[in-house]
Every structure is written in structure tokens, then in C-alpha cells.
Design a protein around this motif. Structure first.
Motif, PDB file in Angstrom:
ATOM      1  N   CYS A  26      -3.838  56.210  58.636  1.00  0.00           N
ATOM      2  CA  CYS A  26      -3.098  57.458  58.407  1.00  0.00           C
ATOM      3  C   CYS A  26      -1.725  57.403  59.060  1.00  0.00           C
ATOM      4  O   CYS A  26      -0.723  57.801  58.456  1.00  0.00           O
ATOM      5  CB  CYS A  26      -3.877  58.653  58.962  1.00  0.00           C
ATOM      6  N   ARG A  27      -1.663  56.911  60.262  1.00  0.00           N
ATOM      7  CA  ARG A  27      -0.371  56.840  60.974  1.00  0.00           C
ATOM      8  C   ARG A  27       0.575  55.839  60.320  1.00  0.00           C
ATOM      9  O   ARG A  27       1.768  56.090  60.207  1.00  0.00           O
ATOM     10  CB  ARG A  27      -0.576  56.504  62.440  1.00  0.00           C
ATOM     11  N   ASP A  30       1.876  57.513  57.326  1.00  0.00           N
ATOM     12  CA  ASP A  30       2.779  58.601  57.697  1.00  0.00           C
ATOM     13  C   ASP A  30       4.179  58.093  58.041  1.00  0.00           C
ATOM     14  O   ASP A  30       5.169  58.718  57.683  1.00  0.00           O
ATOM     15  CB  ASP A  30       2.202  59.378  58.880  1.00  0.00           C
ATOM     16  N   ILE A  31       4.271  56.960  58.694  1.00  0.00           N
ATOM     17  CA  ILE A  31       5.590  56.445  59.075  1.00  0.00           C
ATOM     18  C   ILE A  31       6.180  55.515  58.015  1.00  0.00           C
ATOM     19  O   ILE A  31       7.244  54.940  58.207  1.00  0.00           O
ATOM     20  CB  ILE A  31       5.574  55.762  60.455  1.00  0.00           C
ATOM     21  N   LEU A  55      -5.726  62.438  55.080  1.00  0.00           N
ATOM     22  CA  LEU A  55      -4.311  62.775  55.264  1.00  0.00           C
ATOM     23  C   LEU A  55      -4.124  64.291  55.313  1.00  0.00           C
ATOM     24  O   LEU A  55      -3.414  64.805  56.186  1.00  0.00           O
ATOM     25  CB  LEU A  55      -3.466  62.166  54.143  1.00  0.00           C
ATOM     26  N   ARG A  58      -4.939  65.930  58.501  1.00  0.00           N
ATOM     27  CA  ARG A  58      -3.950  65.677  59.557  1.00  0.00           C
ATOM     28  C   ARG A  58      -2.584  66.266  59.213  1.00  0.00           C
ATOM     29  O   ARG A  58      -1.608  66.013  59.888  1.00  0.00           O
ATOM     30  CB  ARG A  58      -3.821  64.166  59.787  1.00  0.00           C
ATOM     31  N   ASP A  59      -2.533  67.045  58.142  1.00  0.00           N
ATOM     32  CA  ASP A  59      -1.271  67.632  57.666  1.00  0.00           C
ATOM     33  C   ASP A  59      -0.201  66.578  57.391  1.00  0.00           C
ATOM     34  O   ASP A  59       0.983  66.782  57.669  1.00  0.00           O
ATOM     35  CB  ASP A  59      -0.726  68.684  58.647  1.00  0.00           C
ATOM     36  N   ILE A  60      -0.627  65.440  56.859  1.00  0.00           N
ATOM     37  CA  ILE A  60       0.301  64.374  56.475  1.00  0.00           C
ATOM     38  C   ILE A  60       0.497  64.483  54.970  1.00  0.00           C
ATOM     39  O   ILE A  60      -0.463  64.380  54.206  1.00  0.00           O
ATOM     40  CB  ILE A  60      -0.248  62.977  56.847  1.00  0.00           C
ATOM     41  N   ARG A  64       5.908  62.430  48.765  1.00  0.00           N
ATOM     42  CA  ARG A  64       7.178  62.679  49.447  1.00  0.00           C
ATOM     43  C   ARG A  64       8.317  62.493  48.466  1.00  0.00           C
ATOM     44  O   ARG A  64       8.931  61.435  48.400  1.00  0.00           O
ATOM     45  CB  ARG A  64       7.318  61.724  50.618  1.00  0.00           C
TER      46      ARG A  64
END
Length: 86
Positions: A26-27, A30-31, A55, A58-60, A64
């Protein structure tokens, strides 16, 4: 090269191996270091849907949109309006 995280380190983080894989995936998503499907596979999922749920939890954001996406959408709307006027 394998990454080894000791059981002690996982316990300190309050995670088991599965949870750590999901968190890492997830991280990285996210990045922007992993796309959705590669991140889902890293997390151990065989489909995207459960990873998308992780996701969301985790509010990701999953999608986008970029400024370019907006411009393309606006151009599409203009083309559709032009067709309707004919």
C-alpha cells in the motif's frame, strides 16, 4: 536480494507477515513506486479488488487523475457536444 524482517521487528510493529506485505504494498503504491496490479501481487492478492479495499481502508486514492486527463476529458466532452449539434 530478499528482504528479511525478523519476527521480533514484526511483533514490535504489531504486524504479522501478511499484514506487513499488505502495508508495504500500500505504501509503495501510495508514493508511486508501484502500479496497482504489481502492488496487489506484492501484497499477496490474486486480484485487484481486495487490494483496492485495503487502499480504501487507508484512505489511499486508487485513481489519481492528472491535468492531462482533465484536458482529454474536456476535449471528449466537446467532441460529444459537437456531434449532438449536428
Amino acid at each position: 536480494m530478499p528482504l528479511i524482517i525478523s519476527d521480533e521487528e514484526l511483533r514490535e510493529a504489531g504486524l504479522d507477515e501478511r499484514e506487513a506485505r499488505i502495508e508495504l504494498a500500500c505504501r509503495l503504491f501510495d508514493i508511486g513506486l508501484l502500479a496497482l496490479w504489481p502492488a496487489a501481487k506484492l501484497a499477496g492478492f490474486s486480484s485487484r479488488a481486495p487490494f483496492e479495499g485495503e487502499l480504501r481502508a487507508r484512505d489511499i486514492p486508487i485513481y489519481r487523475p492528472t491535468v492531462e486527463d482533465l484536458h482529454e476529458d474536456m476535449a471528449t466532452i466537446e467532441r460529444m457536444r459537437a456531434r449532438q449539434r449536428r
